[in-house]
Scaffold this active site. Structure first.
Site, short mmCIF file in Angstrom:
data_model
loop_
_atom_site.label_atom_id
_atom_site.label_comp_id
_atom_site.label_asym_id
_atom_site.label_seq_id
_atom_site.Cartn_x
_atom_site.Cartn_y
_atom_site.Cartn_z
N ARG A 178 12.06 38.46 3.00
CA ARG A 178 12.19 39.79 3.60
C ARG A 178 13.37 40.45 2.91
O ARG A 178 14.51 39.97 2.98
CB ARG A 178 12.41 39.67 5.10
CG ARG A 178 12.54 41.00 5.86
CD ARG A 178 13.99 41.28 6.14
NE ARG A 178 14.18 42.37 7.09
CZ ARG A 178 15.34 42.96 7.34
NH1 ARG A 178 16.43 42.56 6.71
NH2 ARG A 178 15.43 43.91 8.22
N LEU A 179 13.12 41.54 2.20
CA LEU A 179 14.13 42.21 1.39
C LEU A 179 14.83 43.26 2.24
O LEU A 179 14.24 44.28 2.60
CB LEU A 179 13.49 42.85 0.16
CG LEU A 179 12.62 41.92 -0.69
CD1 LEU A 179 11.98 42.70 -1.82
CD2 LEU A 179 13.42 40.75 -1.22
N ASP A 180 16.08 43.01 2.57
CA ASP A 180 16.83 43.88 3.47
C ASP A 180 17.05 45.27 2.87
O ASP A 180 17.40 45.41 1.69
CB ASP A 180 18.19 43.23 3.78
CG ASP A 180 19.05 44.09 4.67
OD1 ASP A 180 18.70 44.29 5.83
OD2 ASP A 180 20.09 44.59 4.17
N CYS A 236 15.58 48.00 1.61
CA CYS A 236 15.16 48.36 0.24
C CYS A 236 15.47 49.82 -0.09
O CYS A 236 15.61 50.18 -1.26
CB CYS A 236 13.67 48.10 0.07
SG CYS A 236 13.27 46.35 -0.06
N HIS A 237 15.60 50.66 0.94
CA HIS A 237 15.95 52.06 0.69
C HIS A 237 17.36 52.19 0.14
O HIS A 237 17.73 53.25 -0.37
CB HIS A 237 15.81 52.88 1.98
CG HIS A 237 16.51 52.29 3.15
ND1 HIS A 237 15.88 51.40 4.02
CD2 HIS A 237 17.77 52.42 3.61
CE1 HIS A 237 16.74 51.03 4.96
NE2 HIS A 237 17.88 51.63 4.73
N GLU A 241 12.01 45.76 3.89
CA GLU A 241 12.50 46.55 5.02
C GLU A 241 12.92 47.90 4.45
O GLU A 241 13.75 47.98 3.56
CB GLU A 241 13.70 45.90 5.70
CG GLU A 241 14.11 46.67 6.96
CD GLU A 241 15.62 46.74 7.19
OE1 GLU A 241 16.01 47.33 8.21
OE2 GLU A 241 16.38 46.22 6.36
N HIS A 281 9.79 52.69 17.26
CA HIS A 281 10.43 53.86 17.86
C HIS A 281 9.50 54.56 18.85
O HIS A 281 9.94 54.98 19.93
CB HIS A 281 10.85 54.84 16.76
CG HIS A 281 11.84 54.28 15.78
ND1 HIS A 281 12.54 53.11 15.99
CD2 HIS A 281 12.25 54.74 14.56
CE1 HIS A 281 13.33 52.87 14.95
NE2 HIS A 281 13.17 53.84 14.07
N ASP A 304 17.97 44.24 14.50
CA ASP A 304 18.59 45.55 14.32
C ASP A 304 18.48 46.39 15.58
O ASP A 304 19.46 46.97 16.05
CB ASP A 304 17.93 46.30 13.17
CG ASP A 304 18.62 46.03 11.83
OD1 ASP A 304 19.84 45.77 11.84
OD2 ASP A 304 17.95 46.10 10.80
N GLN A 305 17.27 46.50 16.11
CA GLN A 305 17.04 47.40 17.24
C GLN A 305 17.72 46.92 18.51
O GLN A 305 18.00 47.72 19.40
CB GLN A 305 15.53 47.57 17.46
CG GLN A 305 14.78 48.07 16.24
CD GLN A 305 15.29 49.41 15.72
OE1 GLN A 305 15.98 50.14 16.42
NE2 GLN A 305 14.97 49.73 14.48
#
Length: 619
Positions: A265-267, A269-270, A304, A333, A398-399
């Site tokens: 899982r790539l944290d 990516c943005h 992500e 959300h 995170d949430q």
């Protein structure tokens, strides 16, 4: 500095044991004119040879696993290996030579297809009282019996101190010592596979942590061309970036090849900034596909990202980056705002039943749609893409953890609403992710915690947390992330399900029923969001979905109102049999007036904050 290494040449960086008895040390340090290898136990120093690509190499005979070493950078001091495999004395201490060999028990493992994944996310330190890989192994039967098919482990790259979420890692190749080191992690992966569960590791390629981060002393690993919320961006497209990219390509290969992970899982990516013609993520996907062919098994990359950008998962031939899946936060959300009524921060863009309906039909609610929170048009359309390309959740680290008080849904909404959230997630046409403890109604918070050795850094973290919550207008002070008590409060309380029947065991039974239905009923196994039919009422706060596959059809009804609602679904002829009712006393519910066999045109009396599932065999 010379030219960077060619992408076609693979270099094993770090310390690698040679056949027989010896070790080769390789470090990429184009910024240095000289690097010396210092063997800690003997005090011996060895000059390293530099090639035209900036790689320094030395070979030492008669060196066994367990040997400690550092790199001598002259005036910049003795520093650990950027590609260290183990830091037994912490991030400032020497690196250790370790063997990559491991006697695997499960050698017949086959990775299940993504469409069958139910992901269980856990933090090693907070998952058990001991906070180690070996302690986690003792709880794997619980995860398997829950019906999860994949265990996702939050980052384990070496970080300062022993209490951390893991996103402050500074040695991407090294496994955190207090968790159990590299062999402990291999035991955990092996034990998951033995129980029929895939494994995913959360990795961070967008930044490194602040303490013990010495990479800039070796070479241009970072750039000030871009900025991340966590510090300098990684140099993926600037001068000398080939060596930086190779560093992270080798890291990904390590987890797949040596540790046998099924996915990464790539944290964030943005926050991987890259304007090169072939972006880092695309090349990572291409290399990972080649590695999968080499290993003879799937190697899955999950991004992500909060960008709602389908390019991330489209094939390279279609102009995409080629990753297999990505997180879809809009689903969370949309669901969260309906359950809690919260509209602060990024939740201001949500709150309508129709948005959750959209998320079921294609997971990006914002697809070239104006976002009030971002004050711009946001996203791209994911319509027509398979559901297994998207990971959705009702809760995740995170949430939960990025709330000021780390509250789980169990303390924000009612017991019945928690079951509603579970059904909304696990009956969706996407890959569901569960956050550790949600399956048994854990009420302990999951707070943000650190314990850096640098006290000034700890102070800065505390101040940063206060500023982070300003847009949410939460009252009070956040718990001290440095305090040991904050970490202790975040551990799971397994005693909740070890006693007599109670709401915690009832919730666990409900989750197990949901996962069993998802794994056995063809309409729920078919992850085809484009085939989902929805009908909803904003005023009534209810939503139903129709899903089908082969000879079976499914009706899923969700009532977000605090009162009973009457709904008359538009159904095909035949008898629709009730197979799940969240209000069932078997799940500690109050009971309901739902009929056991629903006929077309018949009205349903949906219980308050209730969820139900009907199945029909086609004529």
């Amino acid at each position: 500095m010379g030219k960077c290494s060619s992408p076609s040449i693979r270099r094993r960086i770090g310390a690698w044991l040679l056949p027989g008895c010896g070790c080769r040390f390789t470090v990429w340090a184009p910024a240095r004119n000289a690097v010396r290898l210092r063997l800690v136990d003997s005090g011996r120093s060895v000059d390293m040879r530099k090639d035209e690509h900036g790689y320094f190499t030395a070979e030492i005979a008669d060196l066994a696993p367990g040997a400690l070493y550092l790199y001598d950078l002259g005036e910049d001091g003795l520093r650990p290996d950027p590609a260290s495999r183990f830091q037994p004395e912490g991030v400032h201490g020497p690196s250790m030579v370790v063997s990559s060999a491991y006697d695997w028990d499960c050698n017949t493992w086959q990775t299940p297809p993504l469409s069958r994944w139910i992901i269980y996310e856990l933090h090693v330190g907070a998952f058990t009282p001991e906070g180690t890989f070996d302690a986690a192994i003792k709880r794997l039967d619980h995860i398997a019996e829950l019906g999860a098919t994949c265990v996702e482990i939050m980052p384990v790259a070496a970080f300062s101190g022993c209490r951390n979420w893991g996103y402050d890692g500074v040695y991407p190749f090294a496994v955190q010592a207090c968790y159990g080191g590299p062999d402990g992690l291999k035991r955990l992966v092996d034990a998951c596979h033995a129980r029929g569960m895939a494994t995913v590791l959360d990795v961070v390629y967008n930044h490194l942590g602040p303490e013990g981060n010495y990479l800039s002393l070796f070479g241009p690993y970072f750039t000030d061309k871009y900025h991340t919320p966590w510090g300098l961006a990684v140099n993926f497209d600037g001068p000398w970036s080939d060596g930086v990219r190779e560093y992270f390509f080798e890291n990904a290969r390590q987890w797949f090849e040596e540790f046998r992970f099924d996915g990464l899982r790539l944290d964030a990516c943005h926050a991987i900034f890259d304007q090169s013609a072939v972006p880092f993520l695309q090349e990572l996907a291409e290399r990972t596909a080649n590695l999968a062919d080499e290993l003879g098994r799937p190697c899955v990359l999950i991004a992500e990202s909060d960008q709602n950008k389908t390019r991330t998962i489209l094939p390279v031939a279609e102009g995409g980056l080629g990753l297999q899946a990505q997180w879809a936060d809009d689903f969370h959300h949309a669901l969260h705002t309906l359950l809690t009524g919260e509209r602060e921060g990024y939740y201001e863009d949500f709150g309508q039943i129709s948005q959750l309906a959209t998320a079921y039909e294609q997971p990006f609610v914002y697809s070239r749609t104006y976002s009030a929170f971002r004050q711009r048009t946001h996203g791209s359309s994911a319509a027509g893409l398979p559901g297994e390309r998207f990971v959705v959740c009702a809760q995740n680290h995170d949430q939960v953890g990025n709330r000021m008080l780390g509250e789980r849904l169990s303390t924000l909404i009612s017991f019945e609403a928690c079951k509603l959230a579970a059904a909304a997630l696990l009956l969706s046409p996407f890959v569901p992710l569960l956050f550790m403890g949600e399956e048994f109604l854990e009420t302990n918070p999951f707070l943000y915690f650190v314990n850096h050795e640098d006290q000034a850094l700890n102070t800065a973290v505390c101040e940063g947390r206060r500023k982070e919550f300003e847009s949410f207008h939460w009252q009070g002070e956040p718990p001290d992330p440095v305090a040991a008590a904050t970490f202790e409060r975040s551990r799971l309380d397994w005693a909740k399900i070890e006693g007599d029947y109670n709401r915690h065991t009832a919730m666990l039974a409900f989750y197990r029923r949901l996962t069993a239905l998802r794994a056995s009923e063809s309409p729920l196994m078919r992850l085809a969001p484009w085939a989902v039919r929805t009908l909803w009422s904003e005023k009534g706060r209810w939503l139903y979905l129709l899903r089908s596959a082969g000879e079976k059809e499914a009706l899923i009804c969700l009532n977000f109102a605090a009162e009973e609602r009457q709904v008359r679904p538009e159904l095909a002829d035949g008898c629709w049999n009730l197979v799940l009712d969240s209000s069932d006393p078997a799940f500690a519910g109050p009971g309901s007036a739902l009929t056991a066999c629903l006929a077309p045109g018949e009205a349903l009396r949906l219980p308050p904050e209730g969820a139900c599932l009907f199945l029909k065999q086609r004529e």
